[in-house]
Scaffold this motif. Structure first.
Motif, PDB file in Angstrom:
ATOM      1  N   VAL A 200       3.535  16.396 -11.513  1.00  0.00           N
ATOM      2  CA  VAL A 200       2.869  17.562 -12.092  1.00  0.00           C
ATOM      3  C   VAL A 200       3.797  18.322 -13.039  1.00  0.00           C
ATOM      4  O   VAL A 200       3.339  18.924 -14.019  1.00  0.00           O
ATOM      5  N   ALA A 201       5.095  18.289 -12.781  1.00  0.00           N
ATOM      6  CA  ALA A 201       6.063  19.066 -13.568  1.00  0.00           C
ATOM      7  C   ALA A 201       5.955  18.725 -15.051  1.00  0.00           C
ATOM      8  O   ALA A 201       5.989  17.555 -15.448  1.00  0.00           O
ATOM      9  N   GLY A 202       5.816  19.759 -15.874  1.00  0.00           N
ATOM     10  CA  GLY A 202       5.691  19.553 -17.312  1.00  0.00           C
ATOM     11  C   GLY A 202       4.292  19.181 -17.751  1.00  0.00           C
ATOM     12  O   GLY A 202       4.052  18.997 -18.954  1.00  0.00           O
ATOM     13  N   HIS A 203       3.388  19.044 -16.796  1.00  0.00           N
ATOM     14  CA  HIS A 203       1.996  18.674 -17.090  1.00  0.00           C
ATOM     15  C   HIS A 203       1.078  19.619 -16.316  1.00  0.00           C
ATOM     16  O   HIS A 203       0.401  19.205 -15.371  1.00  0.00           O
ATOM     17  N   PRO A 204       1.061  20.905 -16.690  1.00  0.00           N
ATOM     18  CA  PRO A 204       0.250  21.858 -15.922  1.00  0.00           C
ATOM     19  C   PRO A 204      -1.203  21.425 -15.835  1.00  0.00           C
ATOM     20  O   PRO A 204      -1.807  21.028 -16.825  1.00  0.00           O
ATOM     21  N   SER A 205      -1.722  21.475 -14.610  1.00  0.00           N
ATOM     22  CA  SER A 205      -3.094  21.027 -14.349  1.00  0.00           C
ATOM     23  C   SER A 205      -3.313  19.590 -14.815  1.00  0.00           C
ATOM     24  O   SER A 205      -4.406  19.213 -15.217  1.00  0.00           O
ATOM     25  N   LEU A 206      -2.205  18.788 -14.766  1.00  0.00           N
ATOM     26  CA  LEU A 206      -2.223  17.352 -15.055  1.00  0.00           C
ATOM     27  C   LEU A 206      -2.583  17.038 -16.500  1.00  0.00           C
ATOM     28  O   LEU A 206      -3.150  15.986 -16.797  1.00  0.00           O
ATOM     29  N   ARG A 207      -2.221  17.925 -17.426  1.00  0.00           N
ATOM     30  CA  ARG A 207      -2.488  17.665 -18.836  1.00  0.00           C
ATOM     31  C   ARG A 207      -1.717  16.432 -19.284  1.00  0.00           C
ATOM     32  O   ARG A 207      -0.510  16.326 -19.088  1.00  0.00           O
ATOM     33  N   GLY A 208      -2.426  15.495 -19.886  1.00  0.00           N
ATOM     34  CA  GLY A 208      -1.827  14.270 -20.383  1.00  0.00           C
ATOM     35  C   GLY A 208      -1.555  13.217 -19.337  1.00  0.00           C
ATOM     36  O   GLY A 208      -1.112  12.116 -19.680  1.00  0.00           O
ATOM     37  N   ARG A 209      -1.814  13.508 -18.083  1.00  0.00           N
ATOM     38  CA  ARG A 209      -1.560  12.550 -17.009  1.00  0.00           C
ATOM     39  C   ARG A 209      -2.784  11.653 -16.783  1.00  0.00           C
ATOM     40  O   ARG A 209      -3.901  11.958 -17.198  1.00  0.00           O
ATOM     41  N   VAL A 210      -2.539  10.530 -16.111  1.00  0.00           N
ATOM     42  CA  VAL A 210      -3.590   9.556 -15.800  1.00  0.00           C
ATOM     43  C   VAL A 210      -4.157   9.785 -14.403  1.00  0.00           C
ATOM     44  O   VAL A 210      -5.366   9.683 -14.188  1.00  0.00           O
ATOM     45  N   LEU A 211      -3.277  10.091 -13.465  1.00  0.00           N
ATOM     46  CA  LEU A 211      -3.684  10.153 -12.066  1.00  0.00           C
ATOM     47  C   LEU A 211      -4.011  11.585 -11.647  1.00  0.00           C
ATOM     48  O   LEU A 211      -3.353  12.537 -12.079  1.00  0.00           O
ATOM     49  N   PHE A 212      -5.013  11.707 -10.793  1.00  0.00           N
ATOM     50  CA  PHE A 212      -5.235  12.941 -10.078  1.00  0.00           C
ATOM     51  C   PHE A 212      -4.241  12.999  -8.915  1.00  0.00           C
ATOM     52  O   PHE A 212      -3.719  11.963  -8.483  1.00  0.00           O
ATOM     53  N   VAL A 213      -3.986  14.180  -8.400  1.00  0.00           N
ATOM     54  CA  VAL A 213      -3.097  14.326  -7.247  1.00  0.00           C
ATOM     55  C   VAL A 213      -3.836  15.051  -6.136  1.00  0.00           C
ATOM     56  O   VAL A 213      -4.788  15.800  -6.376  1.00  0.00           O
ATOM     57  N   ALA A 214      -3.410  14.815  -4.911  1.00  0.00           N
ATOM     58  CA  ALA A 214      -4.025  15.473  -3.762  1.00  0.00           C
ATOM     59  C   ALA A 214      -3.725  16.960  -3.819  1.00  0.00           C
ATOM     60  O   ALA A 214      -2.577  17.378  -3.999  1.00  0.00           O
ATOM     61  N   ALA A 215      -4.772  17.759  -3.684  1.00  0.00           N
ATOM     62  CA  ALA A 215      -4.628  19.210  -3.787  1.00  0.00           C
ATOM     63  C   ALA A 215      -5.577  19.882  -2.813  1.00  0.00           C
ATOM     64  O   ALA A 215      -6.400  19.218  -2.157  1.00  0.00           O
ATOM     65  N   SER A 216      -5.480  21.197  -2.737  1.00  0.00           N
ATOM     66  CA  SER A 216      -6.347  22.005  -1.887  1.00  0.00           C
ATOM     67  C   SER A 216      -7.151  22.957  -2.760  1.00  0.00           C
ATOM     68  O   SER A 216      -6.730  23.295  -3.870  1.00  0.00           O
ATOM     69  N   PRO A 217      -8.309  23.408  -2.270  1.00  0.00           N
ATOM     70  CA  PRO A 217      -9.097  24.365  -3.055  1.00  0.00           C
ATOM     71  C   PRO A 217      -8.261  25.573  -3.468  1.00  0.00           C
ATOM     72  O   PRO A 217      -7.455  26.086  -2.690  1.00  0.00           O
ATOM     73  N   GLY A 218      -8.444  25.974  -4.724  1.00  0.00           N
ATOM     74  CA  GLY A 218      -7.701  27.105  -5.243  1.00  0.00           C
ATOM     75  C   GLY A 218      -6.464  26.727  -6.031  1.00  0.00           C
ATOM     76  O   GLY A 218      -5.947  27.529  -6.810  1.00  0.00           O
ATOM     77  N   GLU A 219      -5.955  25.505  -5.861  1.00  0.00           N
ATOM     78  CA  GLU A 219      -4.802  25.060  -6.637  1.00  0.00           C
ATOM     79  C   GLU A 219      -5.241  24.631  -8.028  1.00  0.00           C
ATOM     80  O   GLU A 219      -6.376  24.207  -8.230  1.00  0.00           O
ATOM     81  N   PRO A 220      -4.351  24.717  -9.026  1.00  0.00           N
ATOM     82  CA  PRO A 220      -4.731  24.333 -10.390  1.00  0.00           C
ATOM     83  C   PRO A 220      -5.206  22.885 -10.497  1.00  0.00           C
ATOM     84  O   PRO A 220      -6.046  22.570 -11.350  1.00  0.00           O
ATOM     85  N   GLU A 221      -4.670  22.006  -9.625  1.00  0.00           N
ATOM     86  CA  GLU A 221      -5.022  20.578  -9.688  1.00  0.00           C
ATOM     87  C   GLU A 221      -6.171  20.213  -8.749  1.00  0.00           C
ATOM     88  O   GLU A 221      -6.395  19.030  -8.467  1.00  0.00           O
ATOM     89  N   ALA A 222      -6.912  21.183  -8.261  1.00  0.00           N
ATOM     90  CA  ALA A 222      -7.880  20.963  -7.178  1.00  0.00           C
ATOM     91  C   ALA A 222      -9.134  20.230  -7.650  1.00  0.00           C
ATOM     92  O   ALA A 222     -10.171  20.828  -7.918  1.00  0.00           O
ATOM     93  N   ALA A 223      -8.996  18.903  -7.747  1.00  0.00           N
ATOM     94  CA  ALA A 223     -10.143  18.039  -8.047  1.00  0.00           C
ATOM     95  C   ALA A 223     -10.300  16.955  -6.997  1.00  0.00           C
ATOM     96  O   ALA A 223     -11.408  16.498  -6.726  1.00  0.00           O
ATOM     97  N   PHE A 224      -9.181  16.548  -6.391  1.00  0.00           N
ATOM     98  CA  PHE A 224      -9.139  15.439  -5.435  1.00  0.00           C
ATOM     99  C   PHE A 224      -8.361  15.880  -4.202  1.00  0.00           C
ATOM    100  O   PHE A 224      -7.316  16.528  -4.316  1.00  0.00           O
ATOM    101  N   ALA A 225      -8.884  15.543  -3.028  1.00  0.00           N
ATOM    102  CA  ALA A 225      -8.210  15.868  -1.765  1.00  0.00           C
ATOM    103  C   ALA A 225      -8.020  14.605  -0.951  1.00  0.00           C
ATOM    104  O   ALA A 225      -8.938  13.789  -0.846  1.00  0.00           O
ATOM    105  N   LYS A 226      -6.840  14.441  -0.375  1.00  0.00           N
ATOM    106  CA  LYS A 226      -6.545  13.322   0.525  1.00  0.00           C
ATOM    107  C   LYS A 226      -6.381  13.904   1.917  1.00  0.00           C
ATOM    108  O   LYS A 226      -5.381  14.558   2.216  1.00  0.00           O
ATOM    109  N   LEU A 227      -7.390  13.682   2.749  1.00  0.00           N
ATOM    110  CA  LEU A 227      -7.410  14.242   4.106  1.00  0.00           C
ATOM    111  C   LEU A 227      -7.697  13.088   5.055  1.00  0.00           C
ATOM    112  O   LEU A 227      -8.845  12.766   5.338  1.00  0.00           O
ATOM    113  N   ASN A 228      -6.624  12.471   5.542  1.00  0.00           N
ATOM    114  CA  ASN A 228      -6.738  11.166   6.178  1.00  0.00           C
ATOM    115  C   ASN A 228      -7.224  11.195   7.616  1.00  0.00           C
ATOM    116  O   ASN A 228      -7.555  10.149   8.169  1.00  0.00           O
TER     117      ASN A 228
END
Length: 325
Positions: A200-228
């Protein structure tokens, strides 16, 4: 396996499973989510002579792709290395070829776990993996983009659109519709902690990135959650779904349910509303004799989400490219 059991029986037990070739998983088993474990190998050859060969394991030394630069796909270096496809590029090409040949398929999730853990020193001279850092994560994006165009993926940039963050886009607009997402692949990073932070560093809210990352509601990257853990994570899954996020959970792990046949976790996973449910047993393992397997109830190969689907949803329409929801 016999050699592995001799010095690490618990590890051997957790690794005693396999998966069909990717195209077989997609065609015959209806799989629409896979996980690829990768190790950095920028110079090539780091994993070309696994210690497991000396323990009676299958030979990979004569496979030229193991000597080529680029990420290698291995479950555990040196001891669980006989993958269905040995390089990330080869695996991605198999996914893309199948996707292009089936343009109406339900959106497919490819989880990437970037690995760099060392194995314990037991006198077998195990490979020391290259640490996954920012340079390696940039290389990961580059390898995926080498195979997939933006039109063939759903990327964070597309999902975010003109919103300031992914979280805002998801809570306001939601993910693209099924009609917009059919025939496309979503990539997500399985790692949390240091690796996620570096991605995520240098890519706020995953700008320019390919992969989504696991996040929680309310976080800037909150599109995908990994809750195993669909049992202990049940409330978190509901919260993520309420925030419009896509959720991945697990029906089983480490061969435990495959051996004892316990369906408690798989039933919880299927009832949780998570859009992606992972299992190591789309088919029962005959060696265990438990009969344990996990399939989507009424899936073709997907079903209408039991918590979030619209009332007119029919499972048989999910992979129909003429049907829009």
């Amino acid at each position: 396996m016999a050699g592995l059991r001799a010095f690490a029986s618990d590890i051997a037990a957790s690794l005693e499973y396999t998966h069909a070739p990717l195209a077989t998983q997609f065609d015959r088993l209806g799989i629409r989510q896979i996980e690829l474990d990768i190790f950095a190998d920028p110079a090539g050859g780091l994993y070309a002579n696994p210690v497991g060969e000396t323990l009676g394991g299958v030979r990979v030394s004569d496979r030229p792709e193991m000597h080529a630069p680029g990420f290698k796909v291995l479950h555990v270096q040196d001891i669980d290395y006989d993958s269905r496809c040995f390089t990330l590029i080869n695996c991605l090409n198999e996914v893309r070829d199948w996707s292009l040949a089936h343009p109406g398929h339900a959106p497919m999730l490819v989880l990437i776990e970037a690995k760099d853990d060392e194995l314990p020193e037991v006198g077998l001279n195990f490979v020391v993996p290259i640490l996954i850092g920012k340079a390696e994560l940039d290389a990961l994006d580059a390898e995926i983009r080498q195979v997939f165009s933006d039109e063939e993926m759903l990327t964070p940039d597309e999902v975010r659109g003109d919103y300031a963050t992914l979280g805002e886009a998801i809570s306001t607009e939601g993910w693209p519709t099924l009609g917009e997402a059919r025939g496309r692949v979503i990539f997500a990073l399985d790692n949390g902690g240091r690796v996620k932070n570096d991605y995520v560093a240098g890519h706020p809210s995953l700008r320019g990135r390919v992969l989504f990352v696991a996040a929680s509601p309310g976080e800037p990257e909150a599109a995908f959650a990994k809750l195993n853990d669909p049992i202990n994570d049940a409330a978190a899954i509901r919260a993520a779904l309420a925030a419009g996020m896509i959720v991945r959970t697990r029906a089983d792990a480490d061969t435990v349910q495959g051996r004892n046949g316990d369906t408690t976790q798989s039933e919880a996973a299927l009832a949780s509303g998570a859009q992606f449910v992972s299992t190591d047993y789309p088919e029962a393992d005959p060696d265990f004799g438990s009969g344990y397997s996990v399939v989507i109830p009424g899936g073709t190969p997907a079903r209408c989400n039991p918590l979030t689907a619209p009332g007119d949803c029919r499972a048989q329409d999910i992979e129909n490219p003429d049907k829009l929801f």
